[in-house]
Scaffold this motif. Structure first.
Motif, mmCIF file in Angstrom:
data_model
loop_
_atom_site.group_PDB
_atom_site.id
_atom_site.type_symbol
_atom_site.label_atom_id
_atom_site.label_comp_id
_atom_site.label_asym_id
_atom_site.label_seq_id
_atom_site.Cartn_x
_atom_site.Cartn_y
_atom_site.Cartn_z
ATOM 1 N N ILE A 253 1.012 -0.892 -0.307
ATOM 2 C CA ILE A 253 0.442 0.258 -0.006
ATOM 3 C C ILE A 253 0.689 1.383 0.154
ATOM 4 C CG2 ILE A 253 -1.499 1.114 1.527
ATOM 5 C CD1 ILE A 253 -2.706 -1.391 2.358
ATOM 6 N N ALA A 254 1.949 1.267 0.902
ATOM 7 C CA ALA A 254 3.324 2.285 0.583
ATOM 8 C C ALA A 254 3.385 2.422 -0.660
ATOM 9 C CB ALA A 254 3.698 2.047 2.296
ATOM 10 N N GLU A 255 3.878 1.742 -1.042
ATOM 11 C CA GLU A 255 4.206 2.006 -2.866
ATOM 12 C C GLU A 255 3.325 2.010 -3.507
ATOM 13 O OE1 GLU A 255 6.977 -1.147 -6.280
ATOM 14 O OE2 GLU A 255 6.457 -1.851 -3.918
ATOM 15 N N LEU A 256 2.360 1.742 -3.317
ATOM 16 C CA LEU A 256 0.980 1.835 -4.525
ATOM 17 C C LEU A 256 0.834 3.868 -4.377
ATOM 18 C CD1 LEU A 256 -0.937 0.953 -6.809
ATOM 19 C CD2 LEU A 256 -2.409 0.350 -4.611
ATOM 20 N N TYR A 257 0.218 4.066 -3.109
ATOM 21 C CA TYR A 257 -0.081 5.440 -3.188
ATOM 22 C C TYR A 257 0.800 5.962 -1.995
ATOM 23 C CZ TYR A 257 -4.772 3.282 -3.548
ATOM 24 O OH TYR A 257 -5.866 3.441 -3.974
ATOM 25 N N ARG A 258 2.318 6.078 -2.349
ATOM 26 C CA ARG A 258 3.517 6.618 -1.452
ATOM 27 C C ARG A 258 2.871 8.318 -1.961
ATOM 28 N NH1 ARG A 258 8.087 5.736 0.497
ATOM 29 N NH2 ARG A 258 9.605 8.123 0.343
ATOM 30 N N ASP A 259 2.496 8.541 -3.527
ATOM 31 C CA ASP A 259 2.268 10.156 -3.441
ATOM 32 C C ASP A 259 1.530 10.502 -3.147
ATOM 33 O OD1 ASP A 259 5.199 9.807 -4.863
ATOM 34 O OD2 ASP A 259 3.829 10.338 -7.142
ATOM 35 N N GLN A 260 0.079 9.767 -3.069
ATOM 36 C CA GLN A 260 -1.370 10.354 -2.346
ATOM 37 C C GLN A 260 -0.897 10.503 -0.927
ATOM 38 O OE1 GLN A 260 -4.923 9.144 -4.098
ATOM 39 N NE2 GLN A 260 -3.706 7.699 -5.570
ATOM 40 N N LEU A 261 -0.496 9.623 0.101
ATOM 41 C CA LEU A 261 0.054 9.447 1.341
ATOM 42 C C LEU A 261 0.625 10.464 1.550
ATOM 43 C CD1 LEU A 261 -0.064 5.767 2.087
ATOM 44 C CD2 LEU A 261 -2.076 7.607 1.586
ATOM 45 N N ALA A 262 1.434 11.486 1.137
ATOM 46 C CA ALA A 262 2.502 12.430 1.678
ATOM 47 C C ALA A 262 1.675 13.999 2.179
ATOM 48 C CB ALA A 262 3.066 12.699 0.615
ATOM 49 N N ALA A 263 0.320 13.487 1.777
ATOM 50 C CA ALA A 263 -0.204 14.609 3.044
ATOM 51 C C ALA A 263 -0.969 14.531 3.774
ATOM 52 C CB ALA A 263 -0.125 16.090 1.529
ATOM 53 N N ARG A 264 -1.281 12.965 4.151
ATOM 54 C CA ARG A 264 -2.328 12.891 4.666
ATOM 55 C C ARG A 264 -1.682 12.242 6.121
ATOM 56 N NH1 ARG A 264 -4.005 11.981 -0.754
ATOM 57 N NH2 ARG A 264 -6.389 12.215 -0.707
ATOM 58 N N VAL A 265 -2.772 12.164 7.189
ATOM 59 C CA VAL A 265 -3.055 11.658 8.225
ATOM 60 C C VAL A 265 -3.493 10.373 8.328
ATOM 61 C CG1 VAL A 265 -3.878 11.181 10.271
ATOM 62 C CG2 VAL A 265 -3.988 13.709 9.908
ATOM 63 N N VAL A 266 -2.465 8.864 8.281
ATOM 64 C CA VAL A 266 -2.587 7.598 8.309
ATOM 65 C C VAL A 266 -2.637 7.061 9.233
ATOM 66 C CG1 VAL A 266 -1.321 5.536 6.973
ATOM 67 C CG2 VAL A 266 -0.773 8.007 6.047
ATOM 68 N N VAL A 267 -3.522 5.875 9.832
ATOM 69 C CA VAL A 267 -4.442 5.517 10.620
ATOM 70 C C VAL A 267 -3.968 4.302 10.509
ATOM 71 C CG1 VAL A 267 -5.797 4.817 12.289
ATOM 72 C CG2 VAL A 267 -5.933 7.305 11.048
ATOM 73 N N ASP A 268 -3.024 3.561 11.494
ATOM 74 C CA ASP A 268 -2.841 2.257 11.791
ATOM 75 C C ASP A 268 -3.352 1.578 13.401
ATOM 76 O OD1 ASP A 268 -1.319 0.104 12.006
ATOM 77 O OD2 ASP A 268 0.370 0.666 13.005
ATOM 78 N N ILE A 269 -4.337 0.676 12.310
ATOM 79 C CA ILE A 269 -5.426 0.220 13.357
ATOM 80 C C ILE A 269 -4.814 -1.716 13.910
ATOM 81 C CG2 ILE A 269 -7.474 1.284 12.731
ATOM 82 C CD1 ILE A 269 -8.455 -0.910 11.585
ATOM 83 N N SER A 270 -3.600 -1.819 13.110
ATOM 84 C CA SER A 270 -3.147 -3.477 13.315
ATOM 85 C C SER A 270 -2.812 -4.018 14.420
ATOM 86 C CB SER A 270 -2.234 -3.648 12.018
ATOM 87 O OG SER A 270 -0.694 -3.099 12.615
ATOM 88 N N ASN A 271 -2.568 -5.397 14.682
ATOM 89 C CA ASN A 271 -2.745 -5.356 15.684
ATOM 90 C C ASN A 271 -1.645 -6.886 14.835
ATOM 91 O OD1 ASN A 271 -2.931 -4.942 18.231
ATOM 92 N ND2 ASN A 271 -5.041 -4.947 17.720
ATOM 93 N N PRO A 272 -0.367 -6.678 15.474
ATOM 94 C CA PRO A 272 0.227 -8.362 14.186
ATOM 95 C C PRO A 272 0.768 -9.256 15.405
ATOM 96 C CG PRO A 272 1.866 -6.462 15.127
ATOM 97 C CD PRO A 272 0.260 -5.736 16.077
ATOM 98 N N ILE A 273 -0.287 -9.680 15.434
ATOM 99 C CA ILE A 273 -0.256 -11.146 15.836
ATOM 100 C C ILE A 273 -0.026 -12.724 15.311
ATOM 101 C CG2 ILE A 273 -2.031 -13.003 17.438
ATOM 102 C CD1 ILE A 273 -3.253 -10.162 18.673
ATOM 103 N N ASP A 274 0.913 -12.917 15.971
ATOM 104 C CA ASP A 274 1.133 -14.801 14.892
ATOM 105 C C ASP A 274 -0.278 -15.635 15.498
ATOM 106 O OD1 ASP A 274 1.562 -17.438 13.732
ATOM 107 O OD2 ASP A 274 4.079 -17.342 14.906
ATOM 108 N N PHE A 275 -1.065 -15.492 14.295
ATOM 109 C CA PHE A 275 -2.243 -16.130 14.424
ATOM 110 C C PHE A 275 -2.245 -18.019 14.023
ATOM 111 C CE2 PHE A 275 -3.754 -11.768 13.606
ATOM 112 C CZ PHE A 275 -4.888 -11.951 14.399
ATOM 113 N N SER A 276 -1.098 -18.394 13.183
ATOM 114 C CA SER A 276 -0.907 -19.502 13.581
ATOM 115 C C SER A 276 -0.767 -19.859 15.328
ATOM 116 C CB SER A 276 -0.109 -20.031 12.934
ATOM 117 O OG SER A 276 1.119 -19.300 13.675
ATOM 118 N N THR A 277 -0.051 -19.441 16.155
ATOM 119 C CA THR A 277 0.636 -20.082 17.313
ATOM 120 C C THR A 277 -0.141 -19.203 18.287
ATOM 121 O OG1 THR A 277 1.632 -18.489 17.651
ATOM 122 C CG2 THR A 277 2.755 -20.510 16.386
#
Length: 206
Positions: free
Chosen positions: A70-94
């Motif tokens: 996403i960062a690569e695809l929208y790099r130019d458009q994200l330059a002047a925006r607020v980007v909200v990260d809602i993720s929880n990076p969990i290993d869902f296999s364990t």
């Protein structure tokens, strides 16, 4: 009118769309493809990956593994925006650990991927989707914890939360995202083990 672009179409995307709707914000949903299923509200503006982002705020409601693309695809458009990260990076296999580095967070990793001018705010990851959709946690308004390094960006996110009838609590700079991810991890694990319900959550009382 403030607008929000939500990248993703799963349950959390639908929950954030409900939050934005209660707040009176314009809503754009960006799906992976035109045929992707969507849990978001009907009647919204929809697009697919690669379409122009129309929101002042951009919420990434996708697994953190998708952030680099996403960062690569929208790099130019994200330059002047607020980007909200809602993720929880969990290993869902364990369900046993966070997958982000022990001295970092997905929010910090995302910030490093984005161009100058982007402002990352960690928010909503401590909230399960049902408490965002209802706006309540038991008998109290849902509390949303958020962190970031830029005051204007945090003000914009807090405005969304509060306009939706919830309580916004600033927990500090983006380095606090690590602690927020640990809290989100704990809540998901407790719900997965049946010790709490997915409709429940942590309440921060005044």
């Amino acid at each position: 009118m403030t607008t929000v672009s939500i990248i993703g179409s799963g349950k959390m995307a639908g929950a954030i769309a409900e939050v934005a709707s209660r707040a009176g914000f314009g809503i754009q949903i960006i799906k992976r493809s035109a045929t992707s299923a969507s849990a978001a509200r009907p009647g919204l503006e929809y697009g697919v990956m690669g379409d122009e982002l129309t929101g002042d705020l951009v919420v990434l409601a996708v697994p953190s593994g998708a952030y680099a693309g996403i960062a690569e695809l929208y790099r130019d458009q994200l330059a002047a925006r607020v980007v909200v990260d809602i993720s929880n990076p969990i290993d869902f296999s364990t369900y046993d650990e966070l997958t982000s580095p022990p001295d970092s967070s997905t929010a910090a990793e995302l910030a490093a991927m984005l161009p100058p001018g982007s402002a990352v705010v960690k928010a909503f990851n401590v909230n399960l989707g049902d408490t965002l959709t209802s706006g309540t946690n038991g008998t109290t308004p849902t509390t949303v914890l958020y962190a970031g390094d830029y005051a204007d960006a945090k003000t914009a996110v807090a405005a969304l939360i509060e306009a939706a009838g919830m309580r916004a609590v600033d927990v500090g700079p983006l380095t606090r995202a690590r602690e927020l991810e640990a809290m989100g991890f704990l809540q998901i694990i407790l719900a997965a083990l049946g010790k709490t319900r997915y409709e429940s959550g942590l309440a921060l009382l005044p």
